[in-house]
Motif scaffolding. Sequence first.
Motif, short mmCIF file in Angstrom:
data_model
loop_
_atom_site.label_atom_id
_atom_site.label_comp_id
_atom_site.label_asym_id
_atom_site.label_seq_id
_atom_site.Cartn_x
_atom_site.Cartn_y
_atom_site.Cartn_z
N THR A 1 43.58 47.48 47.51
CA THR A 1 43.46 46.03 47.37
C THR A 1 44.46 45.49 46.36
OG1 THR A 1 41.67 46.34 45.74
CG2 THR A 1 41.02 45.97 48.04
N GLY B 1 42.78 41.57 54.30
CA GLY B 1 41.77 40.90 53.48
C GLY B 1 40.51 41.68 53.20
N SER C 1 47.33 42.82 47.20
CA SER C 1 47.40 41.59 46.42
C SER C 1 48.79 41.42 45.80
CB SER C 1 46.33 41.62 45.32
OG SER C 1 46.42 40.47 44.51
#
Length: 362
Positions: free
Chosen positions: A322, A300, A326
């Motif tokens: 990221t 996260g 994702s």
Amino acid sequence: MPRPLPPSLHRERTRHGQVVYYVRRKHGPRIRIRAEFGTPAFYEEYRAALAAEPTSGAGKGPQAGSIEWAIKRYMASSAWAGLSAATRRARENIFHQITEAAGDKMLSQVTQRTIIGGREKRAKTPHAANNYLKAMRGLFGWAAGDGGLVKVNPALGVKLLKGANDAEGFHTWTEEEVARFEEAWPLGTRERLALDILLYTGLRRGDAARLGRQHVRDGVITIRTEKTGEVVSLPVLEPLARSIAATTTGDLTFLITERGTPFAKESFGNWFKKACVKAKVPGSAHGLRKAGATRAAENGASERELMALFGWNTGKMAVHYTKAASQKRLAQEAAQLLLPKRTRNKTARTPRPGAGASAKNR
């Protein structure tokens, strides 16, 4: 009447009848202009000779307008000073090779074909070929700009070579590979400490090799990264603290050689690679940095957090990790949509373990 020559340019006929031109200021050294008179190359050499630093006598130092002379001027410039220490070291080696092979050649003789030839000479090792090309781009970018030595950058338009690992880059360690390495190199070994520093700090190999107690205060590591110059501050995580405490370390660096001396960046990378081979994992030092970034992103971490942790001064790499995290998360969630609708509905109605008993009791 013949047109007057530019300032400090002299014309002379040798005893063999050849007409030569040279630059000489007052009683200073004669700097020969070798390109054909009147051509753009001739005037490039002329300007370079005018810009030459005065010497104590002829034959001392590289000839003005030569490749070696240009390299020395470049390495004394603010453009060179602005490069990271690691980049300067790498390019110094490349420029040394070039100086040895063709330092006396004139800068005006270097064309795009010359640059391509140098790249192709190193084509069997694409990484070395690309480092050569990047060094040439830097040198001639400065020479065509602030240096004012050439009008055109011959490295422009010359493409980098594609390497065998360009699609994925360095192999990213898996969690299973990390566990296998830890099993092969238990707590207290130098190899395990190397893994823990790389994995729990995210430092590049050069920074990991020079990390020492002087960089730690009140449980926080603060170090200026070698490549980008960014200052990274991060806590000493518990696994790393245990590893440091269990291992014999050096006075200036945590990681030391068998002789008790600090590692050079290159030798550290080679030593760690051998440790990976013995542990039967296909990893490398840089692959652990990627594993750490992957782990943080999947847990996260935001783009700004990744930039702060890994010392990236742009968001390009942070976005890469990221985005990958994702995509992985979304794919796992969306995988249920591949099932037939009736199967999905049945799956949705299926009670969780123990839920049926509770409903019956109600």
